[in-house]
Design an enzyme around this catalytic site. Structure first.
Site, mmCIF file in Angstrom:
data_model
loop_
_atom_site.group_PDB
_atom_site.id
_atom_site.type_symbol
_atom_site.label_atom_id
_atom_site.label_comp_id
_atom_site.label_asym_id
_atom_site.label_seq_id
_atom_site.Cartn_x
_atom_site.Cartn_y
_atom_site.Cartn_z
ATOM 1 N N LYS A 1 0.854 -1.188 0.000
ATOM 2 C CA LYS A 1 0.000 0.000 0.000
ATOM 3 C C LYS A 1 0.890 1.238 0.000
ATOM 4 C CE LYS A 1 -1.639 3.409 2.482
ATOM 5 N NZ LYS A 1 -0.989 4.232 3.475
ATOM 6 N N GLY B 1 -2.694 8.473 11.204
ATOM 7 C CA GLY B 1 -3.206 7.118 11.418
ATOM 8 C C GLY B 1 -4.271 6.658 10.434
ATOM 9 N N ALA B 2 -4.696 7.536 9.529
ATOM 10 C CA ALA B 2 -5.766 7.150 8.588
ATOM 11 C C ALA B 2 -5.318 5.990 7.692
ATOM 12 C CB ALA B 2 -6.185 8.346 7.742
ATOM 13 N N GLY B 3 -4.088 6.082 7.174
ATOM 14 C CA GLY B 3 -3.557 5.001 6.331
ATOM 15 C C GLY B 3 -3.378 3.707 7.105
ATOM 16 N N ASP B 4 -2.972 3.828 8.382
ATOM 17 C CA ASP B 4 -2.782 2.631 9.224
ATOM 18 C C ASP B 4 -4.126 1.968 9.519
ATOM 19 O OD1 ASP B 4 -0.099 3.439 9.328
ATOM 20 O OD2 ASP B 4 -0.473 4.674 11.094
#
Length: 329
Positions: free
Chosen positions: A203, A266-269
């Site tokens: 990703k 933290g949105a991607g995590d």
């Protein structure tokens, strides 16, 4: 010795490898670090965020990494435990501190970083210190690129990947580019790509796509420059524009959910944690486009919810919160 704890039995385990640190976030958005009147401490570090995202959605997660044997390190280990993440892979270093990052939240919710790690405990993890029983029990082994920057942690990272792969785990890679931590942009690009071919699932963000390809175009042609024959899934996240997915047999795009964004940390995590959780529950998702689209919609909702509060971990959603957003959209 067999690992003990919440996430040690069965093969549905997602093991996250790398750094956990404390972000110091200004109490006021849209100011420089120098102008900030004060800071809130927020536990973070992308691999740790992914582990907690998985656990909060009902999955089984473990974290592998090294913390300082200090108050902050013990606090971070406690936060993992409180969130149901196995700490069987955590070590404490008596000679180095837990890493700190001061994070500026710009007016648009995007971030700038200043790091304190010279060296921090996470950089000092050695291959021989790894909990191999835990790594071998992973169905998915997830990692970033910050652990590739210096030795001995780089060797520990490569060894952990090798052992996980030999044990049949899916390898999941989110480079999570943090340029200020690298000696140079060229070195960052070289090292991030040095393990590119090993992953099954990758990703990248739109910014990372541009950085790694040298292109200023965010399109399928550019994304396919990062595709490798052994990949199962390549994802490009585009923030409020959603995400694009590429597999051997199909490709497409999924829209984002529009919310009131406060902090993108933290949105991607959260997105990755949701995706991995669903893949572990049903690996056929990777071969079925309609299933994958549903899962990416779910992951997008997770990412969106995470941007509505300050800090990553407090904002990571439960399944009920995600389903409520999807239903209301």
């Amino acid at each position: 010795m067999a690992p003990s704890g919440v996430a040690s039995s069965g093969k549905s385990l997602i093991v996250s490898f790398g750094e956990m640190l404390i972000d110091f976030v200004p109490t006021v958005s849209g100011v420089s670090l120098a102008e900030a009147p004060g800071f809130l401490k927020a536990p973070g570090g992308a691999p740790a965020n992914v582990a907690i995202a998985v656990s909060r959605l009902g999955g089984k997660a473990a974290f592998v990494g090294k913390l300082g044997d200090d108050e902050f390190g013990r606090m971070l280990a406690d936060i993992l435990k409180q969130n149901g993440v196995s700490c069987d892979g955590i070590l404490f270093d008596q000679g180095a501190r837990t890493a700190l990052a001061f994070v500026t939240l710009r007016a648009d919710g995007e971030r700038e970083f200043m790091f304190y790690r010279n060296p921090s405990a996470d950089m000092l993890l050695k291959p021989e210190e790894l909990n191999f029983d835990l790594i071998r029990s992973a169905q998915v082994f997830h990692y970033g690129s910050i652990s590739l920057i210096v030795e001995p942690c780089r060797s520990a990272h490569l060894k952990a990947m090798e052992v996980a792969k030999q044990s049949g785990a899916l390898l999941s890679y989110d480079p999570n580019l943090r340029l200020p931590l690298w000696p140079s942009a060229d070195e960052a690009r070289k090292q991030i790509l040095s393990i590119w071919d090993k992953a099954d699932i990758v990703k990248v963000s739109d910014v990372e796509l541009e950085f790694l390809t040298g292109s200023n175009k965010i399109d399928d042609e550019t994304a396919m420059k990062l595709w490798r024959p052994n990949f199962t899934l390549l994802l490009v996240t585009l923030g409020e524009k959603g995400s694009r997915y590429y597999t051997k047999n199909f490709r497409g795009a999924v829209d984002a959910f529009h919310v009131n964004t406060v902090d993108t940390t933290g949105a991607g995590d959260s997105f990755v944690g949701a995706l991995l959780c669903k893949i572990v529950a049903d690996p056929t998702i990777l071969e079925n486009e309609s299933k994958l689209r549903e899962v990416l919609k779910f992951a997008s909702a997770c990412g969106a919810i995470t941007t509505t509060k300050k800090g990553a971990i407090p904002a990571l959603p439960t399944e009920a919160e995600v389903l409520a957003l999807i239903k209301g959209a």
